[in-house]
Design a protein around this motif. Sequence first.
Motif, PDB file in Angstrom:
ATOM      1  N   MET A 176      47.927  54.883  10.075  1.00 22.55           N
ATOM      2  CA  MET A 176      49.207  55.220  10.688  1.00 22.55           C
ATOM      3  C   MET A 176      49.677  54.096  11.613  1.00 22.55           C
ATOM      4  N   ILE A 177      48.770  53.588  12.404  1.00 23.65           N
ATOM      5  CA  ILE A 177      49.120  52.495  13.319  1.00 23.65           C
ATOM      6  C   ILE A 177      49.486  51.242  12.540  1.00 23.65           C
ATOM      7  N   ALA A 178      48.715  50.924  11.500  1.00 21.95           N
ATOM      8  CA  ALA A 178      48.997  49.733  10.690  1.00 21.95           C
ATOM      9  C   ALA A 178      50.346  49.835   9.999  1.00 21.95           C
ATOM     10  N   GLY A 179      50.746  51.051   9.606  1.00 19.63           N
ATOM     11  CA  GLY A 179      51.995  51.220   8.863  1.00 19.63           C
ATOM     12  C   GLY A 179      53.225  51.380   9.706  1.00 19.63           C
ATOM     13  N   ALA A 180      53.080  51.352  11.028  1.00 14.99           N
ATOM     14  CA  ALA A 180      54.204  51.692  11.905  1.00 14.99           C
ATOM     15  C   ALA A 180      55.389  50.751  11.780  1.00 14.99           C
ATOM     16  N   ARG A 181      55.137  49.514  11.365  1.00 12.97           N
ATOM     17  CA  ARG A 181      56.235  48.537  11.277  1.00 12.97           C
ATOM     18  C   ARG A 181      56.788  48.386   9.869  1.00 12.97           C
ATOM     19  N   ASP A 182      56.300  49.186   8.935  1.00 19.41           N
ATOM     20  CA  ASP A 182      56.750  49.069   7.548  1.00 19.41           C
ATOM     21  C   ASP A 182      58.232  49.410   7.428  1.00 19.41           C
ATOM     22  N   ALA A 183      58.858  48.866   6.392  1.00 15.65           N
ATOM     23  CA  ALA A 183      60.284  49.086   6.183  1.00 15.65           C
ATOM     24  C   ALA A 183      60.607  50.569   5.994  1.00 15.65           C
ATOM     25  N   SER A 184      59.699  51.314   5.381  1.00 13.83           N
ATOM     26  CA  SER A 184      59.944  52.747   5.188  1.00 13.83           C
ATOM     27  C   SER A 184      60.042  53.465   6.525  1.00 13.83           C
ATOM     28  N   VAL A 185      59.167  53.100   7.454  1.00 12.62           N
ATOM     29  CA  VAL A 185      59.175  53.713   8.783  1.00 12.62           C
ATOM     30  C   VAL A 185      60.416  53.276   9.554  1.00 12.62           C
ATOM     31  N   GLN A 186      60.779  52.008   9.418  1.00 11.81           N
ATOM     32  CA  GLN A 186      61.989  51.522  10.086  1.00 11.81           C
ATOM     33  C   GLN A 186      63.221  52.275   9.614  1.00 11.81           C
ATOM     34  N   ALA A 187      63.272  52.585   8.316  1.00 14.22           N
ATOM     35  CA  ALA A 187      64.405  53.338   7.785  1.00 14.22           C
ATOM     36  C   ALA A 187      64.464  54.730   8.399  1.00 14.22           C
ATOM     37  N   VAL A 188      63.317  55.377   8.515  1.00 11.19           N
ATOM     38  CA  VAL A 188      63.278  56.721   9.082  1.00 11.19           C
ATOM     39  C   VAL A 188      63.672  56.703  10.557  1.00 11.19           C
ATOM     40  N   THR A 189      63.126  55.762  11.312  1.00 10.87           N
ATOM     41  CA  THR A 189      63.442  55.719  12.738  1.00 10.87           C
ATOM     42  C   THR A 189      64.904  55.356  12.982  1.00 10.87           C
ATOM     43  N   THR A 190      65.472  54.524  12.138  1.00 12.80           N
ATOM     44  CA  THR A 190      66.893  54.200  12.259  1.00 12.80           C
ATOM     45  C   THR A 190      67.757  55.414  11.945  1.00 12.80           C
ATOM     46  N   ALA A 191      67.383  56.127  10.895  1.00  8.41           N
ATOM     47  CA  ALA A 191      68.160  57.295  10.484  1.00  8.41           C
ATOM     48  C   ALA A 191      68.178  58.382  11.549  1.00  8.41           C
ATOM     49  N   PHE A 192      67.062  58.517  12.280  1.00  8.28           N
ATOM     50  CA  PHE A 192      66.950  59.603  13.243  1.00  8.28           C
ATOM     51  C   PHE A 192      66.843  59.080  14.685  1.00  8.28           C
ATOM     52  N   ALA A 193      67.454  57.934  14.921  1.00 10.75           N
ATOM     53  CA  ALA A 193      67.376  57.315  16.247  1.00 10.75           C
ATOM     54  C   ALA A 193      67.899  58.237  17.341  1.00 10.75           C
ATOM     55  N   ALA A 194      68.935  59.000  17.039  1.00 11.39           N
ATOM     56  CA  ALA A 194      69.514  59.881  18.054  1.00 11.39           C
ATOM     57  C   ALA A 194      68.550  60.957  18.504  1.00 11.39           C
ATOM     58  N   GLU A 195      67.641  61.352  17.601  1.00 12.42           N
ATOM     59  CA  GLU A 195      66.669  62.379  17.941  1.00 12.42           C
ATOM     60  C   GLU A 195      65.419  61.809  18.615  1.00 12.42           C
ATOM     61  N   MET A 196      65.344  60.497  18.719  1.00 15.02           N
ATOM     62  CA  MET A 196      64.165  59.869  19.310  1.00 15.02           C
ATOM     63  C   MET A 196      64.547  59.199  20.626  1.00 15.02           C
ATOM     64  N   ASN A 197      65.101  60.001  21.509  1.00 18.89           N
ATOM     65  CA  ASN A 197      65.593  59.462  22.781  1.00 18.89           C
ATOM     66  C   ASN A 197      64.618  59.673  23.928  1.00 18.89           C
ATOM     67  N   GLY A 198      63.408  60.063  23.600  1.00 23.81           N
ATOM     68  CA  GLY A 198      62.383  60.210  24.624  1.00 23.81           C
ATOM     69  C   GLY A 198      62.366  61.560  25.305  1.00 23.81           C
ATOM     70  N   ASN A 199      63.243  62.472  24.885  1.00 19.33           N
ATOM     71  CA  ASN A 199      63.294  63.778  25.536  1.00 19.33           C
ATOM     72  C   ASN A 199      62.303  64.780  24.956  1.00 19.33           C
ATOM     73  N   GLY A 200      61.692  64.462  23.820  1.00 24.22           N
ATOM     74  CA  GLY A 200      60.752  65.379  23.211  1.00 24.22           C
ATOM     75  C   GLY A 200      59.377  65.284  23.838  1.00 24.22           C
ATOM     76  N   THR A 201      58.460  66.052  23.295  1.00 25.84           N
ATOM     77  CA  THR A 201      57.105  66.089  23.840  1.00 25.84           C
ATOM     78  C   THR A 201      56.050  65.626  22.841  1.00 25.84           C
ATOM     79  N   HIS A 202      56.497  65.128  21.699  1.00 20.64           N
ATOM     80  CA  HIS A 202      55.546  64.786  20.645  1.00 20.64           C
ATOM     81  C   HIS A 202      55.540  63.282  20.390  1.00 20.64           C
ATOM     82  N   TRP A 203      54.328  62.748  20.254  1.00 14.23           N
ATOM     83  CA  TRP A 203      54.107  61.309  20.181  1.00 14.23           C
ATOM     84  C   TRP A 203      54.584  60.712  18.871  1.00 14.23           C
ATOM     85  N   LEU A 204      55.132  59.500  18.958  1.00 14.05           N
ATOM     86  CA  LEU A 204      55.521  58.700  17.797  1.00 14.05           C
ATOM     87  C   LEU A 204      54.655  57.449  17.739  1.00 14.05           C
ATOM     88  N   VAL A 205      54.158  57.125  16.560  1.00 15.88           N
ATOM     89  CA  VAL A 205      53.343  55.930  16.413  1.00 15.88           C
ATOM     90  C   VAL A 205      54.166  54.675  16.675  1.00 15.88           C
TER      91      VAL A 205
END
Length: 457
Positions: free
Chosen positions: A37-66
């Motif tokens: 999971m740590i090794a794959g964190a910078r993969d293009a697939s992960v970048q696509a997901v984080t870009t798509a859901f950037a608004a939901e990843m504003n640090g207000n949640g309680t669950h960790w992201l790799v």
Amino acid sequence: MSSALSNIANHLTSRTEFSPHWIELARDAVIDTLGCMIAGARDASVQAVTTAFAAEMNGNGTHWLVTGGRTVSSISALVNGTAAHALDFDDNFHPARAHASAVLVPALLAAISRDHPVTGRQFLEAYMTGLEAQSAVGSGVNPSHYNKGWHGTATVGAIGAAAGVARLLGANTEQTGQSMSLATSMACGPKAQFGTLVKPIHAGIAARNAVEAARLAMAGATGAIDVLEKPQGFLDLFGGDEPVGWADNKPNGRHIIETRGLVTKRHPCCASTHRAIDMLLDLKAEYGLREEDIATIDAKVGISAVKNLPYPKPSDEMQARFSMQYCLATAFRRGALSLADFTMSALSDGKKSLLMDKINMHSFTADEERGHERLPHELTVTLTNGEILRRSRLHAKGAREDALGEDQRKAKFIDCLEWAGRPANSVYEQLLSMPRAGSMLSLLAGIWSKEDDVETG
């Protein structure tokens, strides 16, 4: 009247004892998945997901992201599941025909937080519940389901992982069955996506589906408890040409993690290539082979393996992971495969090898495969002097029958962290204490990104 899911749920919730050996095997699988999971964190697939859901990843949640920061549980499972499978270095689980841990571990991580802490032992028991559920569901449809073209990670993986999440959330037997029933309505994933960025996203979607299905069930949502076997249900629609069903499924006291185990990957590429790679490397070592010694290489593999590997001349690093020709030629030339062999620069260099053009792959016939869960893969190497070398192998290195030693598991974990630019330090040794950890969050603090600001309490 009982149903397949109710029987599975009854078995899962009635199991309360987990042997020290099972716990140890589960711990090793979780550690391996965290490294991937740590090794794959910078993969293009992960970048696509984080870009798509950037608004939901504003640090207000309680669950960790790799990838750093925190979010809500569903997005956490989606991102971390995608990362776990991004480099195709995560384990395989034959009973489910799935990358079991790439779905299970991220889903379970998304079920714990400061507001819902768990011990390391509770986490591992939930992992084994989800693994056993994946095996039980997969036993009724595989290998027919997988051979038809369904990606078991996205289908069986999601249904089984929902049971593991349900256990962490404190579900009873009925809620456990309903978690799996609801996940069945979310299960999907065609193998036509192999070799694309969507393939690892399948694992993330499955992890997210498992979390959401379990939470819905805990909130009172219900589905058909006989959805696996009823008309227009999972078996009917997803079973393939020769489904088995669950009428004869009778679990026993031993856990599937012991009797079948997981395959800890030695090579960061599609598992359909692994037995051929292992055989070729063994032949190279035994006979001191050089590339110029080889006239042809012929790999005879399963029908599904041929379908999984449709890229004889890959054009990018994702396709390279699903190319028998590239994987065999590169492994032979370098003596091993590493994460660095699946980059665009390595691909450009590797495709210059004449050995790729000497490699042929074909499958067993349907008649040969009928009645067998798995057949040994076969490798035939014809040398330029006319000598013919043959090998066959049923299990890849890393399977229970030829397991990696602790030194090899540790080396893989450290390689994964170094690939991600993370200092390894003593993280591996710390994670070995998982079964005794009073807080899973506190234990995992050693691999959070510094900027994650995780309170471990």
